[in-house]
Design a protein around this motif. Structure first.
Motif, PDB file in Angstrom:
ATOM      1  N   ILE A   1      -8.982  15.479   7.658  1.00 51.44           N
ATOM      2  CA  ILE A   1      -7.532  15.528   7.787  1.00 51.44           C
ATOM      3  C   ILE A   1      -7.159  16.063   9.164  1.00 51.44           C
ATOM      4  N   ILE A   2      -6.353  15.285   9.868  1.00 55.31           N
ATOM      5  CA  ILE A   2      -5.761  15.715  11.139  1.00 55.31           C
ATOM      6  C   ILE A   2      -4.289  15.321  11.092  1.00 55.31           C
ATOM      7  N   GLY A   3      -3.533  15.773  12.042  1.00 55.10           N
ATOM      8  CA  GLY A   3      -2.107  15.465  12.072  1.00 55.10           C
ATOM      9  C   GLY A   3      -1.834  14.138  12.740  1.00 55.10           C
ATOM     10  N   ILE A   4      -2.026  13.047  12.000  1.00 53.21           N
ATOM     11  CA  ILE A   4      -1.782  11.711  12.551  1.00 53.21           C
ATOM     12  C   ILE A   4      -0.879  10.966  11.581  1.00 53.21           C
ATOM     13  N   SER A   5       0.081  10.263  12.124  1.00 55.39           N
ATOM     14  CA  SER A   5       1.059   9.598  11.270  1.00 55.39           C
ATOM     15  C   SER A   5       0.729   8.119  11.105  1.00 55.39           C
TER      16      SER A   5
ATOM     17  N   GLY B   1     -10.558  22.662   1.165  1.00 57.58           N
ATOM     18  CA  GLY B   1     -10.813  21.487   0.340  1.00 57.58           C
ATOM     19  C   GLY B   1      -9.684  21.136  -0.593  1.00 57.58           C
ATOM     20  N   TYR B   2      -8.631  21.958  -0.608  1.00 52.53           N
ATOM     21  CA  TYR B   2      -7.522  21.763  -1.546  1.00 52.53           C
ATOM     22  C   TYR B   2      -6.843  20.403  -1.369  1.00 52.53           C
ATOM     23  N   MET B   3      -6.519  20.044  -0.159  1.00 50.57           N
ATOM     24  CA  MET B   3      -5.773  18.807   0.068  1.00 50.57           C
ATOM     25  C   MET B   3      -6.616  17.579  -0.248  1.00 50.57           C
ATOM     26  N   TYR B   4      -7.917  17.644  -0.011  1.00 52.63           N
ATOM     27  CA  TYR B   4      -8.788  16.519  -0.370  1.00 52.63           C
ATOM     28  C   TYR B   4      -8.790  16.309  -1.874  1.00 52.63           C
TER      29      TYR B   4
ATOM     30  N   ALA C   1      -7.560   6.028   6.157  1.00 52.29           N
ATOM     31  CA  ALA C   1      -8.854   6.601   5.781  1.00 52.29           C
ATOM     32  C   ALA C   1      -8.744   8.097   5.492  1.00 52.29           C
ATOM     33  N   MET C   2      -7.888   8.792   6.217  1.00 49.81           N
ATOM     34  CA  MET C   2      -7.676  10.223   5.977  1.00 49.81           C
ATOM     35  C   MET C   2      -7.043  10.435   4.601  1.00 49.81           C
TER      36      MET C   2
ATOM     37  N   HIS D   1       5.902  13.323   4.044  1.00 45.51           N
ATOM     38  CA  HIS D   1       6.761  12.406   4.788  1.00 45.51           C
ATOM     39  C   HIS D   1       6.212  12.082   6.180  1.00 45.51           C
ATOM     40  N   THR D   2       5.154  12.771   6.584  1.00 43.98           N
ATOM     41  CA  THR D   2       4.572  12.499   7.906  1.00 43.98           C
ATOM     42  C   THR D   2       3.099  12.115   7.793  1.00 43.98           C
ATOM     43  N   ASP D   3       2.223  13.088   7.641  1.00 47.21           N
ATOM     44  CA  ASP D   3       0.780  12.816   7.651  1.00 47.21           C
ATOM     45  C   ASP D   3       0.311  12.106   6.388  1.00 47.21           C
ATOM     46  N   PHE D   4       0.878  12.445   5.254  1.00 44.59           N
ATOM     47  CA  PHE D   4       0.440  11.867   3.982  1.00 44.59           C
ATOM     48  C   PHE D   4       1.493  10.947   3.387  1.00 44.59           C
TER      49      PHE D   4
END
Length: 168
Positions: free
Chosen positions: A126-130, A26-29, A118-119, A55-58
């Motif tokens: 959270i998933i690895g989407i750019s 839950g840290y990143m949320y 939305a992520m 620089h990628t996902d977030f």
């Protein structure tokens, strides 16, 4: 949740209740929520904050925190206008195969764009989407460019419909 591994359960529970899993999944949320709260309209330019995969996902989180909600809203509107234009192009295509190509390109772009936003906002896991055309990386940029090239090529030939002749 009987067939899930422990780390899969941890990720799902971290998404559903990040406060209970603040030290793990839950840290990143929680960090994203806090950074978006403190971003302000014009950003926090002076502060150095570590954002994992900023620089990628977030990348949307990183840009919104450093440059403010004004840039975040502009960025969202520009990408939404690209998506809207692709929807408009879909209705102008006469050929069914060309229409399927444009709908496929629209699907690839819009799912990636909407899920990434939305992520970042904490609405989806959270998933690895750019973020298309914004995130760092050569492969996603080239793939999105190819998709837009196909859409533009189909739109350029929108009025060409080949009629099949029936041999008697």
């Amino acid at each position: 949740m009987g067939n899930l591994n422990y780390y899969q359960k941890d990720r799902i529970l971290g998404y559903l209740n990040p406060n209970e899993f603040a030290d793990s999944s839950g840290y990143m949320y929680l960090q994203a929520r806090e950074l978006l709260k403190t971003a302000g309209w014009y950003g926090q330019k002076g502060e150095e904050v570590f954002i994992p995969t900023g620089h990628t996902d977030f990348v949307f989180l990183s840009l919104t925190y450093h440059f403010g909600w004004v840039l975040g809203i502009i960025l969202f509107l520009v990408l939404a206008m690209l998506m809207t234009r692709m929807i408009y192009v879909t209705f102008k295509i006469n050929d069914s195969f060309g229409k399927m190509l444009v709908v496929g390109g629209l699907s690839l772009f819009s799912v990636q764009f909407l899920y990434s936003i939305a992520m970042t906002l904490g609405l989806l896991p959270i998933i690895g989407i750019s973020l298309p055309f914004i995130s760092y990386g050569l492969t996603p940029t080239i793939m999105n460019s190819i998709v837009f090239g196909i859409v533009l090529s189909v739109y350029r030939r929108k009025n060409l419909v080949f009629k099949q002749s029936i041999a008697s």
